[in-house]
Design an enzyme around this catalytic site. Structure first.
Site, mmCIF file in Angstrom:
data_model
loop_
_atom_site.group_PDB
_atom_site.id
_atom_site.type_symbol
_atom_site.label_atom_id
_atom_site.label_comp_id
_atom_site.label_asym_id
_atom_site.label_seq_id
_atom_site.Cartn_x
_atom_site.Cartn_y
_atom_site.Cartn_z
ATOM 1 N N ASP B 95 92.544 17.188 -62.498
ATOM 2 C CA ASP B 95 93.370 17.006 -63.687
ATOM 3 C C ASP B 95 94.788 17.460 -63.340
ATOM 4 O O ASP B 95 95.051 17.927 -62.233
ATOM 5 C CB ASP B 95 92.775 17.739 -64.889
ATOM 6 C CG ASP B 95 92.624 19.223 -64.631
ATOM 7 O OD1 ASP B 95 93.172 19.720 -63.623
ATOM 8 O OD2 ASP B 95 91.957 19.895 -65.422
ATOM 9 N N ASP B 270 83.713 14.007 -67.526
ATOM 10 C CA ASP B 270 83.599 15.342 -66.955
ATOM 11 C C ASP B 270 83.323 16.289 -68.100
ATOM 12 O O ASP B 270 83.769 16.047 -69.235
ATOM 13 C CB ASP B 270 84.887 15.781 -66.253
ATOM 14 C CG ASP B 270 85.925 16.244 -67.256
ATOM 15 O OD1 ASP B 270 85.972 17.458 -67.554
ATOM 16 O OD2 ASP B 270 86.682 15.389 -67.779
ATOM 17 N N CYS B 308 60.617 17.231 -64.182
ATOM 18 C CA CYS B 308 61.977 17.404 -63.654
ATOM 19 C C CYS B 308 61.878 17.822 -62.185
ATOM 20 O O CYS B 308 61.119 18.722 -61.839
ATOM 21 C CB CYS B 308 62.738 18.454 -64.455
ATOM 22 S SG CYS B 308 64.327 18.903 -63.695
ATOM 23 N N CYS B 310 64.034 19.358 -60.309
ATOM 24 C CA CYS B 310 64.918 20.441 -59.853
ATOM 25 C C CYS B 310 64.099 21.608 -59.311
ATOM 26 O O CYS B 310 62.900 21.709 -59.537
ATOM 27 C CB CYS B 310 65.841 20.902 -60.982
ATOM 28 S SG CYS B 310 65.126 22.128 -62.077
ATOM 29 N N CYS B 313 62.268 23.777 -62.030
ATOM 30 C CA CYS B 313 61.079 23.174 -62.641
ATOM 31 C C CYS B 313 59.967 22.928 -61.631
ATOM 32 O O CYS B 313 58.782 22.937 -61.975
ATOM 33 C CB CYS B 313 61.452 21.868 -63.341
ATOM 34 S SG CYS B 313 62.513 22.141 -64.780
ATOM 35 N N HIS B 339 69.281 23.197 -62.868
ATOM 36 C CA HIS B 339 68.446 22.361 -63.745
ATOM 37 C C HIS B 339 69.305 21.471 -64.641
ATOM 38 O O HIS B 339 69.058 20.268 -64.759
ATOM 39 C CB HIS B 339 67.513 23.212 -64.610
ATOM 40 C CG HIS B 339 66.882 22.398 -65.707
ATOM 41 N ND1 HIS B 339 65.771 21.602 -65.488
ATOM 42 C CD2 HIS B 339 67.259 22.179 -67.000
ATOM 43 C CE1 HIS B 339 65.477 20.948 -66.611
ATOM 44 N NE2 HIS B 339 66.356 21.279 -67.540
#
Lengths: 370, 370
Positions: B95, B270, B308, B310, B313, B339
């Site tokens: 930005d 974002d 999930c 990740c 998990c 996660h």
């Protein structure tokens, strides 16, 4: 070799008093000498259990005092035990909680039966006895339990230390009996106390050696002494422990202390040094400690330690690590912790290699730098 | 398709206003619609840059304001630029710093030339002009730079907003000229402001579309409005942006807002939501948000979200995660952040699949739960 169904300890090489071997409990094996990082509350700071194993640590230490208070051993038991709880496949050693009771808890009162104290978390009154210490460790499902012992303060006089030794011996027998009643595949280690008194140490070591412990530990070393004193103590006390069983030096230490203790015949170590120092921005290298917050690193494109295979050294500059610490980004402590763990693992690799390996490692840098 | 050597934006599928495509800048490609996690200070909290890419994020946003103040853009430049500094191989969008100047900095004074403010770190006086904003982003070596704009506060009146639009338009032209003078392979996006005023928005969008920007963004959306208002605004404003260039909705948002904005034709997003909420123990799942500190999870052996992929998990229970948060172990925020990032990546995967893919995904759960 000890192989009583509970522990298999195999020495494969020796060099003077030092020995290299393998310790197996319940099918979990670590090469020795082994450094065990400390997962105080069932977590090795930012490193998941699985990753700790991937980093090359076959064993770690978890704290009974902390886990017993929070989340509570019954919670851990109901979730399948500590290995599953923290997803760590290696050997888990638990201490008895005694050291924390004597260093961290409030309003302690010791009697022959056990010790009563206030939790440092919420002030609740808690009673810890030898039997209870073993029951908690059993519920946590560690592979190696440690006996409850009384740890007199560093400046205690001979009478006080002798009384603590006598009580700790009595507690050790009770722990052993309680442990065997609870489990026939988990190991239990006795702990030799006795302060700096070689006679008391010898007496207690002999008494414990006569009992059916799977290994013996040295407690009460490195509780504030000078580095040279620690090395002298370790050299003198290590040989008192029976050679056929694993020897564990609790709470030690720096790379130099580890090297000296391995030379003296110690097989197991635990210490918060790599993780705590990492979190605080002190990174171990073979050229000495790097204080990563120092302005000197602000534009340094070099890794913390050239040749180190850790994620920080492979992928990042000193400048980036410094920026993370200065900017208070959690990735900084995380990468530094992992680096220090990898440093300690490589150190132990080198020490093992130096004990009658194919190519003796050059460990002069340890003596030079620590 | 835009392919002027700086940006290649290829739309491969459409469904009503929504489009699926690929954005490439300097050889770095991300599928779109894409959610970009926010590496405010050049670090995505506890996740190393390389791992961010491995988690499936082809692009991220870094903050010019923060990095310009610390470590300073010249430090980043001297270390090879932001990709190398943070070891992230994907697309980096920066930005302009404007949003932080208008929300974070102290004692702001805006004039036609630029804005003068005090650093929130040390109170030092700093001057940011359109030219300087581009020079910093160039030194950071991002792939996509954003123009400096004036962001009036959420409750600003029409006159104030109109004045900010006029000034931002002028600054946009100056940014574009400065950017092209600095670089011929990096991209620059204009930002449409105008508050909630559709006429002002349209005017500014048309004016920016007439310029040689590589993409256009919506700024000043989701700065405190109700969720329903945000969705209405996005639906109304997205179509004002030219269809042939990538459209970026800045600072948004929740899963439901992302889904609505994708439907409206937005390509890039974002937001700090997944990382910030993760650190605070709020975990996204398809069944709603899990507040992991809740006592209800104390003995729950289930993962945060079944299915999930990740690390949290796959390897850990809700009970373990709760313990980590309650015990203040940094592994808790770390696993929760990862996660949430994986949740957002899977959400974007599903949204892309739903746009004229082989098998339209069922996204009813998004509307149900958020």
């Amino acid at each position: 070799m000890v192989s009583g169904g509970r522990v298999e300890f195999r020495v494969v090489a020796r060099r003077a008093a030092a020995r290299r071997g393998e310790l197996t409990v319940r099918g979990r094996t670590t090469p020795t000498p082994a450094f065990m990082p400390v997962a105080t509350q069932g977590a090795l700071k930012g490193i998941p259990g699985r990753r700790v194993a991937e980093l090359g640590f076959g064993a770690l230490l978890a704290n009974t005092y902390h886990l017993g208070l929070r989340p509570g051993e019954e919670v851990v038991r109901s979730l399948g035990g500590l290995h599953r709880f923290m997803d760590y496949p290696g050997l888990i050693v638990t201490d008895s909680g005694g050291f924390q009771v004597f260093s961290l808890a409030q309003r302690r009162a010791v009697d022959d039966g056990g010790v009563t104290f206030r939790s440092h978390l919420d002030g609740a009154a808690v009673r810890l006895t030898p039997e209870r210490a073993m029951a908690i460790q059993h519920a946590l499902d560690s592979d190696v339990a440690m006996v409850l012992d009384e740890c007199p303060p560093a400046g205690a006089g001979r009478m006080e230390v002798a009384a603590a030794v006598a009580r700790s011996l009595d507690w050790a027998s009770r722990c052993l009996a309680a442990h065997r009643a609870l489990s026939d595949d988990r190991a239990v280690f006795g702990i030799v106390q006795g302060g700096r008194d070689a006679l008391l140490r010898r007496e207690m070591a002999d008494a414990l050696a006569a009992l059916d412990f799977d290994g013996l530990a040295l407690g009460g070393v490195a509780v504030g002494e000078e580095a040279a004193t620690i090395r002298d103590e370790v050299e003198s006390f290590a040989g008192m422990l029976p050679a056929g069983r694993p020897r564990y030096l609790m709470g030690v230490g720096s790379p130099r202390e580890l090297a000296a203790a391995v030379r003296a015949g110690i097989d197991l170590f635990d210490c918060v040094l790599p993780t705590r120092n990492g979190r605080n921005g002190f990174l171990f290298t073979r050229d000495g400690v790097v204080k990563i917050r120092n302005a000197a690193h602000a534009r340094d494109p070099a890794p913390v330690e050239a040749g180190c295979p850790c994620a920080a050294c492979t992928n990042h500059s000193r400048a980036y690590l410094r920026h993370l610490f200065v900017a208070d980004e959690m990735l900084g402590p995380l990468l530094a912790t992992e680096h220090n763990l990898v440093f300690f693992r490589r150190l132990m690799d080198d020490l093992r290699l130096a004990i009658g390996g194919d190519a003796p490692a050059d460990l002069g840098w340890i003596e030079q730098r620590y």
